[in-house]
Design a protein around this motif. Structure first.
Motif, PDB file in Angstrom:
ATOM      1  N   ALA A 356      49.300  59.134  47.515  1.00 18.49           N
ATOM      2  CA  ALA A 356      48.306  59.840  46.704  1.00 18.49           C
ATOM      3  C   ALA A 356      46.879  59.551  47.146  1.00 18.49           C
ATOM      4  O   ALA A 356      45.938  60.182  46.670  1.00 18.49           O
ATOM      5  CB  ALA A 356      48.465  59.454  45.232  1.00 18.49           C
ATOM      6  N   LEU A 357      46.716  58.605  48.080  1.00 22.86           N
ATOM      7  CA  LEU A 357      45.373  58.107  48.377  1.00 22.86           C
ATOM      8  C   LEU A 357      44.498  59.104  49.109  1.00 22.86           C
ATOM      9  O   LEU A 357      43.328  59.287  48.771  1.00 22.86           O
ATOM     10  CB  LEU A 357      45.473  56.809  49.191  1.00 22.86           C
ATOM     11  CG  LEU A 357      44.141  56.186  49.620  1.00 22.86           C
ATOM     12  CD1 LEU A 357      43.317  55.822  48.398  1.00 22.86           C
ATOM     13  CD2 LEU A 357      44.379  54.955  50.478  1.00 22.86           C
ATOM     14  N   TRP A 358      45.053  59.780  50.134  1.00 22.94           N
ATOM     15  CA  TRP A 358      44.193  60.567  51.019  1.00 22.94           C
ATOM     16  C   TRP A 358      43.450  61.674  50.273  1.00 22.94           C
ATOM     17  O   TRP A 358      42.304  61.967  50.556  1.00 22.94           O
ATOM     18  CB  TRP A 358      45.018  61.148  52.168  1.00 22.94           C
ATOM     19  CG  TRP A 358      44.149  61.568  53.311  1.00 22.94           C
ATOM     20  CD1 TRP A 358      43.864  62.836  53.701  1.00 22.94           C
ATOM     21  CD2 TRP A 358      43.419  60.716  54.204  1.00 22.94           C
ATOM     22  NE1 TRP A 358      43.015  62.832  54.785  1.00 22.94           N
ATOM     23  CE2 TRP A 358      42.725  61.543  55.110  1.00 22.94           C
ATOM     24  CE3 TRP A 358      43.285  59.333  54.321  1.00 22.94           C
ATOM     25  CZ2 TRP A 358      41.913  61.031  56.121  1.00 22.94           C
ATOM     26  CZ3 TRP A 358      42.479  58.830  55.333  1.00 22.94           C
ATOM     27  CH2 TRP A 358      41.810  59.676  56.208  1.00 22.94           C
ATOM     28  N   ARG A 359      44.095  62.278  49.272  1.00 26.21           N
ATOM     29  CA  ARG A 359      43.411  63.339  48.521  1.00 26.21           C
ATOM     30  C   ARG A 359      42.516  62.770  47.426  1.00 26.21           C
ATOM     31  O   ARG A 359      41.758  63.501  46.796  1.00 26.21           O
ATOM     32  CB  ARG A 359      44.427  64.315  47.918  1.00 26.21           C
ATOM     33  CG  ARG A 359      45.191  63.786  46.724  1.00 26.21           C
ATOM     34  CD  ARG A 359      46.247  64.774  46.262  1.00 26.21           C
ATOM     35  NE  ARG A 359      46.885  64.333  45.027  1.00 26.21           N
ATOM     36  CZ  ARG A 359      46.512  64.725  43.819  1.00 26.21           C
ATOM     37  NH1 ARG A 359      45.509  65.572  43.684  1.00 26.21           N
ATOM     38  NH2 ARG A 359      47.141  64.290  42.748  1.00 26.21           N
ATOM     39  N   ALA A 360      42.613  61.454  47.192  1.00 26.30           N
ATOM     40  CA  ALA A 360      41.818  60.832  46.132  1.00 26.30           C
ATOM     41  C   ALA A 360      40.596  60.099  46.669  1.00 26.30           C
ATOM     42  O   ALA A 360      39.841  59.526  45.890  1.00 26.30           O
ATOM     43  CB  ALA A 360      42.693  59.857  45.336  1.00 26.30           C
ATOM     44  N   ILE A 365      33.581  57.671  51.056  1.00 27.95           N
ATOM     45  CA  ILE A 365      34.566  56.947  51.866  1.00 27.95           C
ATOM     46  C   ILE A 365      35.196  57.884  52.895  1.00 27.95           C
ATOM     47  O   ILE A 365      35.332  57.537  54.074  1.00 27.95           O
ATOM     48  CB  ILE A 365      35.665  56.329  50.977  1.00 27.95           C
ATOM     49  CG1 ILE A 365      35.071  55.267  50.061  1.00 27.95           C
ATOM     50  CG2 ILE A 365      36.764  55.717  51.842  1.00 27.95           C
ATOM     51  CD1 ILE A 365      36.087  54.592  49.157  1.00 27.95           C
ATOM     52  N   ASN A 366      35.571  59.069  52.459  1.00 27.66           N
ATOM     53  CA  ASN A 366      36.210  60.031  53.363  1.00 27.66           C
ATOM     54  C   ASN A 366      35.304  60.352  54.548  1.00 27.66           C
ATOM     55  O   ASN A 366      35.739  60.382  55.703  1.00 27.66           O
ATOM     56  CB  ASN A 366      36.540  61.305  52.588  1.00 27.66           C
ATOM     57  CG  ASN A 366      37.526  62.192  53.320  1.00 27.66           C
ATOM     58  OD1 ASN A 366      38.173  61.769  54.267  1.00 27.66           O
ATOM     59  ND2 ASN A 366      37.640  63.421  52.885  1.00 27.66           N
ATOM     60  N   MET A 462      39.126  52.618  46.542  1.00 24.97           N
ATOM     61  CA  MET A 462      40.274  53.460  46.891  1.00 24.97           C
ATOM     62  C   MET A 462      41.359  53.391  45.824  1.00 24.97           C
ATOM     63  O   MET A 462      41.868  54.420  45.357  1.00 24.97           O
ATOM     64  CB  MET A 462      40.847  53.021  48.241  1.00 24.97           C
ATOM     65  CG  MET A 462      39.991  53.366  49.438  1.00 24.97           C
ATOM     66  SD  MET A 462      40.755  52.728  50.958  1.00 24.97           S
ATOM     67  CE  MET A 462      39.700  53.453  52.202  1.00 24.97           C
ATOM     68  N   THR A 463      41.747  52.185  45.452  1.00 27.06           N
ATOM     69  CA  THR A 463      42.842  52.022  44.488  1.00 27.06           C
ATOM     70  C   THR A 463      42.448  52.544  43.109  1.00 27.06           C
ATOM     71  O   THR A 463      43.261  53.161  42.416  1.00 27.06           O
ATOM     72  CB  THR A 463      43.256  50.545  44.399  1.00 27.06           C
ATOM     73  OG1 THR A 463      42.104  49.734  44.133  1.00 27.06           O
ATOM     74  CG2 THR A 463      43.871  50.083  45.706  1.00 27.06           C
TER      75      THR A 463
END
Length: 551
Positions: A356-360, A365-366, A462-463
């Protein structure tokens, strides 16, 4: 005639014959074909089992358009298989997480052509039945002209056998059809078929990415997802290393399966970077999730043309997600290829650790992390480094000189729309904020930000972002309503108006949702931060901006 003259003539005949014909035989697929000279074999993309073999012309041909631009085209030849008794589904996984996928989704060549031809409007300009060695063969000429960048023909021979059809196709530019048609037709008509020897692995259709998993209960979602991911990646690993063309090599390491057609020196450069990246990711981001990081497949093509030929699946219908990281050596854009590898491995790592991380990922950060890992390099002198982008250094100096007003608190806790509010008229407004993102990520990873109150801040962000987004998603599902399908013309018109209104509302709702997302992260992550803490961070970061890039 002297013996020397006779020998010379025979030698020339042998050379001429060899130059115009290269025999290809596939015992496992039960066919042979004479491939035109100057064509090189291209590996088959993982999962595309309806393509038995393909080749690309080493020589480029050109089309000059009305604007005066010259476009390059390298003819591609493919051998396709269409079984008559297709098994449309197969099982993957075990127990409750068994997944069914399509196998051989095309009924015949015309169905394949209709669903996959791209590059312009097309029609079958010629169709006839030929007699080749006593067997009837269907010959097609597909005219690709309307709205096409390069008008061309696709020449096709379809061999209708007892249990399957075998089709051979080759594309040729319209301005080259007179020169190449006869030569290519000889190859199309040279196919010989025989009984396969049974060594071919069971066909598995397209190696689909994990996609959507639908279930009645979400209690075992993670378990099902991870099991399907594992089954899919194991299949990719197995298929990627099978049936490699001549000249391709397999290098199997603990963390990577490398399939390469590049020179040893170039291959080593990619492998060294991949190993260094994995070690760096484990050191900095091992705590972003509990998922197991799978072995990655890295495919290194000899050059850019070979890479594009490999990426082109069914009739040049590009598919960028095959479970592999695909690069090319021998290119003037080698730096770009290395950057792409570093970014792709980072995305794979994070997706494996936490799907689920990459879209969040928050925007800062991205943007910043993508820029940072894109500068990853390995050298004998410096070792493993992430040199800053010269553009970012220049922009940072200018922002400081121009007394550009910004706040790290705003950068971390506001959406891009909020950040740009009131700055729309600025010439480099968005680029300046991107520069701040790039340098702030660098500040956290290797600058003063890796210590003190900001130590580990990126992993925490991130988390927490995943948790906040998960909460927003649950609230969204509660508002899902069933809508009645329009039946009459007036109802359809009314529904169309409502859809346009909903599109505008959705755009506003998306902006509001992003605002809630960043506010949620701020509330959880910076609850105990004071204005003094933020001011101290701003001061430290501005000092870093003045010195970044200096030796």
């Amino acid at each position: 005639m002297s013996m020397r003259t006779l020998t010379t003539i025979v030698a020339l005949l042998v050379i001429t014959t060899t130059a115009t014909a290269q025999k290809y035989t596939s015992k496992k697929d039960g066919f042979s074909i004479t491939v035109p000279s100057g064509f090189r074999e291209i590996p088959i993309r993982t999962g595309e089992k309806w393509i038995l073999a393909k080749w690309q012309s080493k020589r480029p041909y050109y089309w000059n358009d009305l604007q005066g631009f010259s476009r390059e085209h390298r003819p591609m030849m493919r051998v396709l298989s269409f079984p008559h008794d297709v098994k449309y589904v197969k099982s993957e996984g075990t127990g409750k997480s068994e997944v069914k996928t399509l196998e051989f989704p095309y009924r015949n060549y015309k169905d394949y052509l209709k669903r996959h031809h791209q590059g312009g409007g097309w029609f079958i300009s010629k169709e006839q039945t030929l007699k080749i060695k006593g067997k009837e063969v269907t010959y097609l000429e597909v005219n690709v002209a309307k709205m096409a960048n390069m008008p061309k023909f696709t020449l096709v021979c379809i061999y209708e056998l007892e249990h399957r059809d075998i089709a051979v196709e080759v594309g040729v530019l319209k301005n080259q059809i007179g020169k190449l048609k006869g030569r290519f037709q000889r190859s199309l008509k040279s196919v010989k078929t025989f009984k396969p020897d049974g060594s071919a692995a069971p066909s598995q259709g397209k190696a689909e990415a994990p996609g959507l998993i639908v279930m009645g209960s979400g209690e075992d979602f993670d378990e099902k997802y991870q099991e399907r991911i594992k089954a899919w990646k194991n299949r990719v690993l197995k298929e990627a290393a099978s049936n490699l063309p001549k000249g391709w090599k397999k290098i199997d390491t603990k963390q990577f399966l490398v399939i390469t057609h590049a020179r040893p020196k170039s291959t080593k450069r990619f492998i060294d970077l991949a190993k260094a990246m994995r070690k760096w990711l484990d050191k900095n981001f091992k705590d972003i999730g509990t998922g197991q990081v799978s072995k990655s497949v890295i495919r290194i093509c000899a050059d850019t043309d070979e890479e594009m030929a490999y990426r082109s699946g069914s009739n040049d219908n590009f598919s960028w997600d095959s479970g592999e990281v695909i690069c090319s050596a021998g290119s003037s854009f080698m730096g770009y290829e290395v950057s792409y590898l570093a970014r792709a491995l980072t995305q794979q790592y994070m997706s494996d650790k936490n799907p689920a991380l990459w879209r969040a990922l928050p925007w800062w950060i991205n943007t910043g992390l993508g820029s940072y890992v894109g500068k990853a390099r390995v050298s004998k002198i410096k070792g493993f480094t992430f040199d800053p982008d010269p553009y970012d250094i220049t922009r940072a100096r200018k922002l400081i000189a121009d007394k550009f007003v910004f706040s790290i608190q705003d950068l971390m806790t506001q959406s891009p729309e909020e950040l740009m509010k009131g700055r729309e008229s600025q010439e480099n407004g968005f680029a300046d904020h991107a520069t701040l993102c790039n340098l702030f990520v660098r500040y956290l990873l290797e600058g003063p930000g890796k210590k003190g109150k900001t130590k580990g801040l990126m992993v925490k962000a991130m988390t927490e972002a995943v948790e906040v987004l998960d909460g927003l998603d649950k609230d969204s599902w509660k508002t899902v309503l069933k809508t009645k399908e329009a039946m009459t013309e007036s109802e359809e018109e009314e529904q169309w108006k409502k859809r346009k209104e909903r599109a505008n509302e959705w755009s506003k709702a998306s902006a509001e949702r992003r605002k809630e997302f960043y506010a949620g992260i701020h509330e959880v992550l910076f609850e105990r931060w004071t204005e003094k803490d933020w001011a101290k961070l701003d001061k430290s970061f501005k000092r870093y901006m003045r010195t970044v890039g200096k030796r």
